[in-house]
Design a protein around this motif. Sequence first.
Motif, PDB file in Angstrom:
ATOM      1  N   ASP A 159      39.167  48.242  43.962  1.00 45.64           N
ATOM      2  CA  ASP A 159      38.363  49.358  43.622  1.00 45.64           C
ATOM      3  C   ASP A 159      36.989  49.019  42.974  1.00 45.64           C
ATOM      4  OD1 ASP A 159      39.848  51.389  44.613  1.00 45.64           O
ATOM      5  OD2 ASP A 159      41.223  51.424  42.848  1.00 45.64           O
ATOM      6  N   GLY A 160      36.555  47.845  43.539  1.00 46.18           N
ATOM      7  CA  GLY A 160      35.010  47.299  43.139  1.00 46.18           C
ATOM      8  C   GLY A 160      35.215  46.468  41.832  1.00 46.18           C
ATOM      9  N   LEU A 161      36.290  46.170  41.288  1.00 46.59           N
ATOM     10  CA  LEU A 161      36.412  45.263  39.938  1.00 46.59           C
ATOM     11  C   LEU A 161      36.465  43.788  40.634  1.00 46.59           C
ATOM     12  CD1 LEU A 161      36.622  45.310  36.810  1.00 46.59           C
ATOM     13  CD2 LEU A 161      39.073  45.037  37.297  1.00 46.59           C
ATOM     14  N   VAL A 162      35.355  42.924  40.068  1.00 46.32           N
ATOM     15  CA  VAL A 162      35.272  41.781  40.543  1.00 46.32           C
ATOM     16  C   VAL A 162      35.462  40.780  39.195  1.00 46.32           C
ATOM     17  CG1 VAL A 162      33.870  40.063  41.539  1.00 46.32           C
ATOM     18  CG2 VAL A 162      33.802  42.169  42.468  1.00 46.32           C
ATOM     19  N   PHE A 163      36.339  39.603  39.314  1.00 48.08           N
ATOM     20  CA  PHE A 163      36.579  38.670  38.381  1.00 48.08           C
ATOM     21  C   PHE A 163      35.867  37.144  38.817  1.00 48.08           C
ATOM     22  CE2 PHE A 163      39.560  35.410  36.652  1.00 48.08           C
ATOM     23  CZ  PHE A 163      39.160  35.614  35.232  1.00 48.08           C
ATOM     24  N   LEU A 164      35.050  36.778  37.900  1.00 46.80           N
ATOM     25  CA  LEU A 164      34.745  35.607  37.959  1.00 46.80           C
ATOM     26  C   LEU A 164      35.730  34.539  37.313  1.00 46.80           C
ATOM     27  CD1 LEU A 164      30.929  35.740  36.988  1.00 46.80           C
ATOM     28  CD2 LEU A 164      32.039  35.801  39.277  1.00 46.80           C
ATOM     29  N   PRO A 165      36.478  33.669  37.815  1.00 45.60           N
ATOM     30  CA  PRO A 165      37.347  32.824  37.127  1.00 45.60           C
ATOM     31  C   PRO A 165      36.895  31.763  36.414  1.00 45.60           C
ATOM     32  CG  PRO A 165      37.324  32.355  39.374  1.00 45.60           C
ATOM     33  CD  PRO A 165      36.213  33.336  39.290  1.00 45.60           C
ATOM     34  N   TYR A 166      35.953  31.653  35.766  1.00 43.19           N
ATOM     35  CA  TYR A 166      34.927  30.526  34.868  1.00 43.19           C
ATOM     36  C   TYR A 166      35.860  30.365  33.597  1.00 43.19           C
ATOM     37  CZ  TYR A 166      31.891  31.341  38.894  1.00 43.19           C
ATOM     38  OH  TYR A 166      31.369  31.542  40.152  1.00 43.19           O
ATOM     39  N   LEU A 167      36.941  30.360  33.201  1.00 42.94           N
ATOM     40  CA  LEU A 167      37.676  30.488  32.051  1.00 42.94           C
ATOM     41  C   LEU A 167      37.505  29.042  31.323  1.00 42.94           C
ATOM     42  CD1 LEU A 167      40.756  32.471  32.794  1.00 42.94           C
ATOM     43  CD2 LEU A 167      38.682  33.220  32.124  1.00 42.94           C
ATOM     44  N   GLY A 216      31.793  45.425  37.365  1.00 41.02           N
ATOM     45  CA  GLY A 216      32.278  46.472  37.974  1.00 41.02           C
ATOM     46  C   GLY A 216      33.047  47.497  37.309  1.00 41.02           C
ATOM     47  N   LEU A 217      33.442  47.330  36.054  1.00 35.81           N
ATOM     48  CA  LEU A 217      34.454  47.930  35.248  1.00 35.81           C
ATOM     49  C   LEU A 217      34.274  49.230  35.153  1.00 35.81           C
ATOM     50  CD1 LEU A 217      37.218  47.331  33.661  1.00 35.81           C
ATOM     51  CD2 LEU A 217      35.724  47.024  31.778  1.00 35.81           C
ATOM     52  N   THR A 218      35.180  50.257  35.327  1.00 34.77           N
ATOM     53  CA  THR A 218      34.961  51.648  35.130  1.00 34.77           C
ATOM     54  C   THR A 218      36.248  52.087  34.323  1.00 34.77           C
ATOM     55  OG1 THR A 218      36.338  52.553  37.072  1.00 34.77           O
ATOM     56  CG2 THR A 218      33.939  52.005  37.337  1.00 34.77           C
ATOM     57  N   SER A 219      36.161  53.308  34.078  1.00 38.55           N
ATOM     58  CA  SER A 219      37.340  54.000  33.036  1.00 38.55           C
ATOM     59  C   SER A 219      38.526  54.263  33.839  1.00 38.55           C
ATOM     60  CB  SER A 219      36.951  55.387  32.466  1.00 38.55           C
ATOM     61  OG  SER A 219      36.663  56.202  33.541  1.00 38.55           O
ATOM     62  N   LEU A 220      38.461  54.178  35.276  1.00 37.38           N
ATOM     63  CA  LEU A 220      39.670  54.129  36.142  1.00 37.38           C
ATOM     64  C   LEU A 220      40.281  52.993  36.602  1.00 37.38           C
ATOM     65  CD1 LEU A 220      37.638  56.252  39.068  1.00 37.38           C
ATOM     66  CD2 LEU A 220      39.076  57.339  36.852  1.00 37.38           C
ATOM     67  N   HIS A 221      39.867  51.924  36.164  1.00 41.66           N
ATOM     68  CA  HIS A 221      40.593  50.769  36.194  1.00 41.66           C
ATOM     69  C   HIS A 221      41.816  50.527  35.287  1.00 41.66           C
ATOM     70  CE1 HIS A 221      36.904  49.338  38.336  1.00 41.66           C
ATOM     71  NE2 HIS A 221      37.582  49.160  39.346  1.00 41.66           N
ATOM     72  N   HIS A 222      42.669  50.140  35.521  1.00 41.12           N
ATOM     73  CA  HIS A 222      43.941  49.777  34.590  1.00 41.12           C
ATOM     74  C   HIS A 222      44.424  48.176  34.750  1.00 41.12           C
ATOM     75  CE1 HIS A 222      46.829  50.641  37.852  1.00 41.12           C
ATOM     76  NE2 HIS A 222      45.996  51.856  37.953  1.00 41.12           N
ATOM     77  N   ASN A 223      45.603  48.020  34.198  1.00 39.66           N
ATOM     78  CA  ASN A 223      46.028  46.632  34.343  1.00 39.66           C
ATOM     79  C   ASN A 223      46.324  46.347  35.987  1.00 39.66           C
ATOM     80  OD1 ASN A 223      48.451  48.248  34.514  1.00 39.66           O
ATOM     81  ND2 ASN A 223      49.879  46.925  33.736  1.00 39.66           N
ATOM     82  N   GLY A 224      46.724  46.982  36.819  1.00 38.70           N
ATOM     83  CA  GLY A 224      46.894  46.620  38.192  1.00 38.70           C
ATOM     84  C   GLY A 224      45.399  46.265  38.823  1.00 38.70           C
ATOM     85  N   HIS A 225      44.563  46.882  38.392  1.00 39.65           N
ATOM     86  CA  HIS A 225      43.002  46.201  38.971  1.00 39.65           C
ATOM     87  C   HIS A 225      42.754  45.144  38.248  1.00 39.65           C
ATOM     88  CE1 HIS A 225      42.749  50.776  39.553  1.00 39.65           C
ATOM     89  NE2 HIS A 225      42.190  50.448  40.556  1.00 39.65           N
ATOM     90  N   PHE A 226      42.989  44.781  37.062  1.00 39.56           N
ATOM     91  CA  PHE A 226      42.966  43.567  36.405  1.00 39.56           C
ATOM     92  C   PHE A 226      43.483  42.291  37.081  1.00 39.56           C
ATOM     93  CE2 PHE A 226      41.055  46.435  33.243  1.00 39.56           C
ATOM     94  CZ  PHE A 226      39.918  45.679  32.828  1.00 39.56           C
TER      95      PHE A 226
END
Length: 191
Positions: free
Chosen positions: A29-37, A55-65
């Motif tokens: 749902d549009g949440l993008v992760f940059l994996p540069y840890l 792209g984080l919104t209030s609709l995102h939860h642990n499954g999105h992450f």
Amino acid sequence: YEVDQAEKRGISAFHLLDEAASAIPAGSDGLVFLPYLTGERCPIHDSEARGAFIGLTSLHHNGHFARSVLEGVAYSLRQVHELITISQERWLDSRVLVLAGGGAVSPLWRQIIADVFQLPVQTVYGSDEGGAFGAALVAGVTSDLWPDLQTAVQLVRPESETWPNPDNQSVYDILYSKYKKLYPALRFTFT
């Protein structure tokens, strides 16, 4: 929380995260992760690069992450793959990707990789062990367990094959294009 819940159910915490991520559609749902840890070595040579969720919104939860982490790593692998397969002289054609290591046991992970690359993904006998299996094969040859590497490699046979879902191609192509633009856009924030 996931470790506690996984212990109660007698499963791995990674399996629990896979379940949550599986319930989320391709593209998180549009949440993008940059994996540069820990910085980034390839394809971006920047020890100061940092991870981020965009792209984080209030609709995102642990499954999105969870899903966006898998997708972000897949995007990074695709960038590296593009560097490897494109040379100044020719295009090297990949027809299948072989996954190895503990993450390869996840059907979701295999599907995401297949969808991001739009290539079939295989696991092979010994792939759960990652590079250690290959090292064991070489050690077996040097200790005369097998007469040569060609004989030892016969043990490496496909165990699973995951085909890309063409319905996810446009979603991942669009997000991958955005992903490649995020590091240059955010680079100034990392130092």
